[in-house]
Design a protein around this motif. Sequence first.
Motif, PDB file in Angstrom:
ATOM      1  N   THR A  87       0.813  -1.217   0.000  1.00 27.04           N
ATOM      2  CA  THR A  87       0.000   0.000   0.000  1.00 27.04           C
ATOM      3  C   THR A  87       0.847   1.268   0.000  1.00 27.04           C
ATOM      4  O   THR A  87       0.335   2.348  -0.297  1.00 27.04           O
ATOM      5  CB  THR A  87      -0.935   0.026   1.222  1.00 27.04           C
ATOM      6  OG1 THR A  87      -0.143  -0.054   2.433  1.00 27.04           O
ATOM      7  CG2 THR A  87      -1.885  -1.156   1.177  1.00 27.04           C
ATOM      8  N   LEU A 151      -1.176  -9.627  -2.945  1.00 28.41           N
ATOM      9  CA  LEU A 151      -1.684  -8.254  -2.943  1.00 28.41           C
ATOM     10  C   LEU A 151      -1.352  -7.511  -4.228  1.00 28.41           C
ATOM     11  O   LEU A 151      -1.985  -6.494  -4.530  1.00 28.41           O
ATOM     12  CB  LEU A 151      -1.110  -7.493  -1.748  1.00 28.41           C
ATOM     13  CG  LEU A 151      -1.594  -7.945  -0.362  1.00 28.41           C
ATOM     14  CD1 LEU A 151      -0.877  -7.154   0.729  1.00 28.41           C
ATOM     15  CD2 LEU A 151      -3.102  -7.789  -0.226  1.00 28.41           C
ATOM     16  N   ASP A 155      -7.710  -6.312  -5.933  1.00 28.94           N
ATOM     17  CA  ASP A 155      -8.587  -5.252  -6.416  1.00 28.94           C
ATOM     18  C   ASP A 155      -8.901  -4.298  -5.270  1.00 28.94           C
ATOM     19  O   ASP A 155      -9.748  -4.581  -4.424  1.00 28.94           O
ATOM     20  CB  ASP A 155      -9.876  -5.860  -6.980  1.00 28.94           C
ATOM     21  CG  ASP A 155     -10.788  -4.807  -7.595  1.00 28.94           C
ATOM     22  OD1 ASP A 155     -10.343  -3.647  -7.740  1.00 28.94           O
ATOM     23  OD2 ASP A 155     -11.943  -5.136  -7.915  1.00 28.94           O
ATOM     24  N   TRP A 156      -8.203  -3.186  -5.242  1.00 28.18           N
ATOM     25  CA  TRP A 156      -8.365  -2.231  -4.149  1.00 28.18           C
ATOM     26  C   TRP A 156      -9.640  -1.413  -4.287  1.00 28.18           C
ATOM     27  O   TRP A 156      -9.965  -0.612  -3.404  1.00 28.18           O
ATOM     28  CB  TRP A 156      -7.158  -1.299  -4.085  1.00 28.18           C
ATOM     29  CG  TRP A 156      -5.893  -2.015  -3.744  1.00 28.18           C
ATOM     30  CD1 TRP A 156      -4.922  -2.427  -4.590  1.00 28.18           C
ATOM     31  CD2 TRP A 156      -5.483  -2.445  -2.439  1.00 28.18           C
ATOM     32  NE1 TRP A 156      -3.922  -3.080  -3.920  1.00 28.18           N
ATOM     33  CE2 TRP A 156      -4.232  -3.104  -2.591  1.00 28.18           C
ATOM     34  CE3 TRP A 156      -6.047  -2.341  -1.161  1.00 28.18           C
ATOM     35  CZ2 TRP A 156      -3.548  -3.642  -1.511  1.00 28.18           C
ATOM     36  CZ3 TRP A 156      -5.355  -2.879  -0.101  1.00 28.18           C
ATOM     37  CH2 TRP A 156      -4.127  -3.525  -0.268  1.00 28.18           C
ATOM     38  N   VAL A 159     -11.967  -2.009  -1.421  1.00 29.32           N
ATOM     39  CA  VAL A 159     -11.527  -1.313  -0.213  1.00 29.32           C
ATOM     40  C   VAL A 159     -11.906   0.157  -0.280  1.00 29.32           C
ATOM     41  O   VAL A 159     -12.403   0.741   0.694  1.00 29.32           O
ATOM     42  CB  VAL A 159     -10.004  -1.472  -0.043  1.00 29.32           C
ATOM     43  CG1 VAL A 159      -9.506  -0.660   1.150  1.00 29.32           C
ATOM     44  CG2 VAL A 159      -9.641  -2.936   0.128  1.00 29.32           C
ATOM     45  N   ASP A 160     -11.669   0.774  -1.437  1.00 29.28           N
ATOM     46  CA  ASP A 160     -12.021   2.192  -1.599  1.00 29.28           C
ATOM     47  C   ASP A 160     -13.524   2.408  -1.450  1.00 29.28           C
ATOM     48  O   ASP A 160     -13.969   3.415  -0.871  1.00 29.28           O
ATOM     49  CB  ASP A 160     -11.554   2.688  -2.971  1.00 29.28           C
ATOM     50  CG  ASP A 160     -10.044   2.660  -3.103  1.00 29.28           C
ATOM     51  OD1 ASP A 160      -9.363   2.743  -2.060  1.00 29.28           O
ATOM     52  OD2 ASP A 160      -9.548   2.557  -4.246  1.00 29.28           O
ATOM     53  N   THR A 177     -10.998  -6.803   3.230  1.00 32.68           N
ATOM     54  CA  THR A 177      -9.674  -7.258   2.801  1.00 32.68           C
ATOM     55  C   THR A 177      -9.342  -8.654   3.310  1.00 32.68           C
ATOM     56  O   THR A 177      -8.950  -9.541   2.532  1.00 32.68           O
ATOM     57  CB  THR A 177      -8.595  -6.272   3.278  1.00 32.68           C
ATOM     58  OG1 THR A 177      -8.949  -4.944   2.879  1.00 32.68           O
ATOM     59  CG2 THR A 177      -7.253  -6.632   2.683  1.00 32.68           C
TER      60      THR A 177
END
Length: 255
Positions: A87, A151, A155-156, A159-160, A177
């Motif tokens: 991240t 990671l 697919d972030w 999370v967003d 997550t």
Amino acid sequence: MNHRLLWAAALVVGTFMILPLLVLVFFAFSSSPLLRLPLEGLTFNWFLRLAETQGFLGSLTNSLLISASVGIVSTMIGTLAAFGLSTGKSRFSGTYVSILALPLMVPPLVLGIAFLSYFSSLGLRLGLHATVIAQVVTLQPIVVLIVVSRLSGFDWAAVDSARDLGASSWRTFIDVTFPIIRPTILGAALIVMALSLDDFIITFFTIGGENTLPTLLWGMMRKGIDPRMNACALIVVAFTLLLGVIALRLTRNPD
């Protein structure tokens, strides 16, 4: 024709690699105290005698305790490090990963001597705690590499979205997550536990007066050939293979 030759070569190599394990299994159940073929009969007597061997139950307990401790601590530290590297926006992330992986590139014998010298210089008494520390330092890079690899394709966006809906960072990790990457984390933990259970060199230099199954097996070998060695080795192999197979199934790419 070439295809058949490749399969034949693969069969020969596979047989050559697995044959020692098959011999180990046969002799572990052989009724004869002599390690020779053909087998005279089958028995579980060597496992029973191994259980009665002085120090076996303590060594088994130590192995399981060290393996579990190393698995838990390495997974926690390695997962946190992997998240920080994945991240973070630092251009040195790749360098950090390489530095963390250094213990994997150093020969175990050198690491064992280094840990022994380091603990002695600090006045730290050798024992189970020293072995756990040494193995965590050595094995936690494996967790970092496995989780970072997972990671990298994460697919972030999910999370967003959770953060946009007002979820805190901790709630997002727990609800979004972690459920996605949980199989990878558990698989990495099992791989580390399998390697810890099988470790001899680093354990030998840091365990002090205690024993694990590999060091107990080493002590038995120094006294001569004993069929109980095959039983002990088979137990170590069985635990290691079981953890390894489960770990590989958990860490395989879901895609």
